[in-house]
Design an enzyme around this catalytic site. Structure first.
Site, PDB file in Angstrom:
ATOM      1  CE  LYS A   9      -4.269   1.607  10.333  1.00 43.95           C
ATOM      2  NZ  LYS A   9      -4.203   0.335   9.623  1.00 43.95           N
ATOM      3  CD  GLU A  15      10.104   8.734   9.151  1.00 43.35           C
ATOM      4  OE1 GLU A  15       9.118   8.508   9.885  1.00 43.35           O
ATOM      5  OE2 GLU A  15      10.943   7.858   8.843  1.00 43.35           O
ATOM      6  N   GLY A  41      -2.437   1.237   5.621  1.00 42.05           N
ATOM      7  CA  GLY A  41      -1.849   2.478   5.115  1.00 42.05           C
ATOM      8  C   GLY A  41      -1.737   2.496   3.594  1.00 42.05           C
ATOM      9  NE  ARG A  42       0.865  -3.189   2.317  1.00 41.81           N
ATOM     10  CZ  ARG A  42       1.034  -3.459   3.610  1.00 41.81           C
ATOM     11  NH1 ARG A  42       1.388  -2.498   4.446  1.00 41.81           N
ATOM     12  NH2 ARG A  42       0.849  -4.672   4.075  1.00 41.81           N
ATOM     13  CD  GLU A  86       4.565  -0.983   4.071  1.00 41.17           C
ATOM     14  OE1 GLU A  86       5.546  -0.302   4.425  1.00 41.17           O
ATOM     15  OE2 GLU A  86       3.399  -0.513   4.055  1.00 41.17           O
ATOM     16  CG  HIS A  98      15.967   7.781 -24.348  1.00 41.03           C
ATOM     17  ND1 HIS A  98      16.653   7.737 -25.533  1.00 41.03           N
ATOM     18  CD2 HIS A  98      14.658   7.866 -24.671  1.00 41.03           C
ATOM     19  CE1 HIS A  98      15.800   7.829 -26.543  1.00 41.03           C
ATOM     20  NE2 HIS A  98      14.571   7.905 -26.046  1.00 41.03           N
ATOM     21  CE  LYS A 142       7.835   2.519  10.923  1.00 39.66           C
ATOM     22  NZ  LYS A 142       6.393   2.371  11.158  1.00 39.66           N
TER      23      LYS A 142
HETATM   24  O1  F6P Z   1       6.721   2.303   8.097  1.00 39.77           O
HETATM   25  C1  F6P Z   1       5.781   1.845   7.192  1.00 39.77           C
HETATM   26  C2  F6P Z   1       4.416   2.424   7.484  1.00 39.77           C
HETATM   27  O2  F6P Z   1       3.896   1.889   8.643  1.00 39.77           O
HETATM   28  C3  F6P Z   1       3.494   2.173   6.294  1.00 39.77           C
HETATM   29  O3  F6P Z   1       2.874   0.950   6.363  1.00 39.77           O
HETATM   30  C4  F6P Z   1       2.575   3.335   6.404  1.00 39.77           C
HETATM   31  O4  F6P Z   1       1.881   3.568   5.195  1.00 39.77           O
HETATM   32  C5  F6P Z   1       3.542   4.439   6.762  1.00 39.77           C
HETATM   33  O5  F6P Z   1       4.466   3.826   7.618  1.00 39.77           O
HETATM   34  C6  F6P Z   1       2.936   5.651   7.394  1.00 39.77           C
HETATM   35  O6  F6P Z   1       2.238   5.330   8.563  1.00 39.77           O
HETATM   36  P1  F6P Z   1       1.261   6.355   9.226  1.00 39.77           P
HETATM   37  O7  F6P Z   1       0.135   6.631   8.286  1.00 39.77           O
HETATM   38  O8  F6P Z   1       0.800   5.698  10.488  1.00 39.77           O
HETATM   39  O9  F6P Z   1       2.022   7.624   9.513  1.00 39.77           O
END
Ligand code: F6P
Length: 537
Positions: free
Chosen positions: A202, A208, A261-262, A347, A378, A506
């Site tokens: 987003k 990452e 995002g979620r 979240e 199990h 972060k």
């Molecule tokens: O760090 C959490 C977050 O901001 C989530 O809310 C989001 O889904 C995820 O990181 C990834 O964010 P992006 O889609 O901006 O890479």
């Protein structure tokens, strides 16, 4: 009923529930099973094994009403800025509405744009699948590497794992973690000339994702030179950052800031799935979500699946002080559901402060965890049956599954029902003693063994069952949980749509990284400083 009175009524029934058996409620309330079994968009929910009595359910529904759930629901669908701390609308339902919708975000019409993006996803997915669009060297594209994390990963991953055909014509691999092992495994055996890389973020700034995107782009360039960049596709709400990364606008599939995002699995974030599964599957998934929206909007609160599911959670969390919930899908294809729900619920609702900056009056999101049944049985079910803490369980089942040997599925279902029954009914010490006596054990041994083999019972669970795990059913299931999360947020008085709690870590990682890479270290606490010394290059 005012808010405080509704809370008191719920707490009073929860107090009574501590000394009452759940099983006894079926005899006391002859309509209990029927009243607490709800059909919604092809899903059946059985909430009768929860500890609430009729009065407790009524109090819970009154609490939902008094907390403004209906207004919050109306505001969601109206595109009001219910994400107040970011002044954003929250409009994921608009993404799954039938074409020709009439949604607005803070007054700005958005449905035409949604239809346009959906049409471009379809055209692109169809052209890749038919071979009309090929790789830069003319080869047919057969693999997708989906790069994203959090909401840009978990939804598409769940959708793919749930709906992937046994003989998929596309090979979809998803990478999220910034761990060299992950991308190494994902790229192993892939021909870059046959691989499309979708970078999904987003913000297009997530550390990452950008690190993995750079590594994937380098892998494409190593094989095809600058032509390799033609295999890069971006999905983002930040077109400038996408352009800065070097992806041209015609290879960007956009979405807007009113898609959290979620909550983004309904958007272009699932482009990789639309290609790998086929657009018709993605469209059916959207239709399932829309069917749950229709239910949420129209069913009375007393028969409203997201509302009742949320209020069962509130009853356990706030009435009975239960700080965790286990989600156990009895379906291998749904095994990622607990991970998806961890982000969605924890979240969204893991907050301690209300939108006006005041401390909340009640406990909020519990810990959500789980694994697929029967594996979970199990592993950690011992604690669920006999541990000192009571953990409510949500069983998610699929009535029919034609894959594999026909004898397997009834066993799976039998285990699901057995666990739910055993949690509620338990096994009394008297019954255990009788069994041990019948086996001829001496009284002293029985005294020692019987308490250890006793099951207290009275442990609540909910059953959520679909007929088959179709894309529609999955869409309905995810939308059910999204709306449940909204209802809980309204009752707890929090903003379910921001996530400030992820920011601090972060920012600190950004401060630590230069030192680990050999640069100067900023001041830290003694432990962190010592670890930087140990771990730096
Ligand atoms: O760090 C959490 C977050 O901001 C989530 O809310 C989001 O889904 C995820 O990181 C990834 O964010 P992006 O889609 O901006 O890479």
């Amino acid at each position: 009923m005012p808010d405080a009175a509704a809370w008191s009524a719920l707490e009073a029934d929860a107090e009574a529930a501590r000394s009452r058996s759940i099983l006894s409620l079926y005899a006391a309330e002859p309509d209990r099973l029927e009243r607490l079994t709800v059909e919604a968009a092809g899903l059946t929910l059985d909430l009768s094994k929860q500890p609430w009595s009729r009065a407790g359910v009524e109090a819970a529904v009154a609490l939902a009403r008094a907390s403004g759930v209906e207004q919050k629901r109306a505001d969601l669908f109206a595109g009001a800025a219910i994400n107040t701390s970011e002044n954003r609308a929250v409009l994921h339902p608009a993404l799954r509405a039938a074409t020709g919708g009439n949604f607005s975000a803070k007054g700005e019409p958005v449905s035409a744009e949604i239809d346009q993006v959906r049409a471009s996803i379809k055209a692109f997915a169809d052209d890749i699948r038919s071979g009309a669009i090929r790789g830069a060297t003319g080869k047919r594209l057969r693999n997708i590497l989906h790069v994203g994390i959090g909401g840009s990963d978990l939804g598409p991953r769940l959708l793919w794992e749930s709906e992937r055909p046994l003989n998929a014509s596309f090979n979809l691999r998803l990478i999220s973690n910034v761990d060299g092992s992950e991308i190494a495994v994902a790229l192993d055996g892939l021909d870059p000339e046959e691989t499309l890389v979708t970078v999904v973020s987003k913000t297009f700034t997530t550390q990452e994702t950008m690190a993995n995107a750079q590594a994937a782009r380098q892998w494409l360039r190593d094989a095809m030179g600058s032509k390799g960049d033609q295999h890069l596709i971006a999905v983002s709400a930040n077109p400038q950052a996408v352009a800065d990364f070097g992806v041209s606008p015609e290879r960007l599939f956009a979405f807007r800031d009113w898609v959290g995002g979620r909550y983004s699995v309904w958007s272009a974030v699932s482009l990789s799935c639309a290609i790998a599964l086929g657009f018709d599957v993605f469209e059916a998934f959207l239709a399932g979500g829309a069917a749950m929206d229709a239910h949420f909007l129209s069913a009375p609160l007393e028969r409203n699946a997201p509302v009742l599911l949320a209020m069962a959670q509130v009853f356990n969390r706030n009435g009975m002080g239960r700080a965790a919930r286990a989600v156990i899908p009895y379906s291998r294809r749904l095994r990622l559901l607990p991970l998806f729900l961890q982000q969605l619920e924890m979240e969204s609702n893991g907050k301690s402060v209300s939108p006006d900056g005041k401390p909340v009056a009640h406990a909020t999101a519990p810990v959500v965890f789980g694994d697929q049944g029967a594996n979970a049985q199990h592993a950690f079910f011992q604690m669920l049956h006999q541990g000192t803490d009571i953990v409510p369980v949500e069983f998610v089942g699929v009535a029919r599954n034609d894959e594999g040997p026909a004898s397997a599925h009834p066993k799976l279902l039998a285990n699901m029902l057995a666990q739910s029954e055993a949690l509620m009914i338990g096994r009394s010490e008297a019954e255990v003693r009788a069994v041990l006596q019948a086996k001829g054990l001496d009284p002293a041994a029985i005294d020692v063994l019987a308490p250890q083999r006793t099951f207290p019972g009275g442990r609540p669970s909910t059953l959520i069952v679909m007929d088959r795990l179709t894309p529609q059913a999955l869409g309905a299931l995810i939308a059910l949980y999204e709306h449940k999360t909204l209802v809980e947020g309204a009752v707890w008085g929090i903003n379910s749509f921001d996530q400030w709690g992820v920011e601090l870590g972060k920012a600190m990682a950004t401060r630590i990284l230069p030192a680990l890479e050999g640069g100067a270290s900023a001041p830290h606490d003694p432990s962190t400083s010592a670890w930087i010394e140990r771990l730096k290059r």
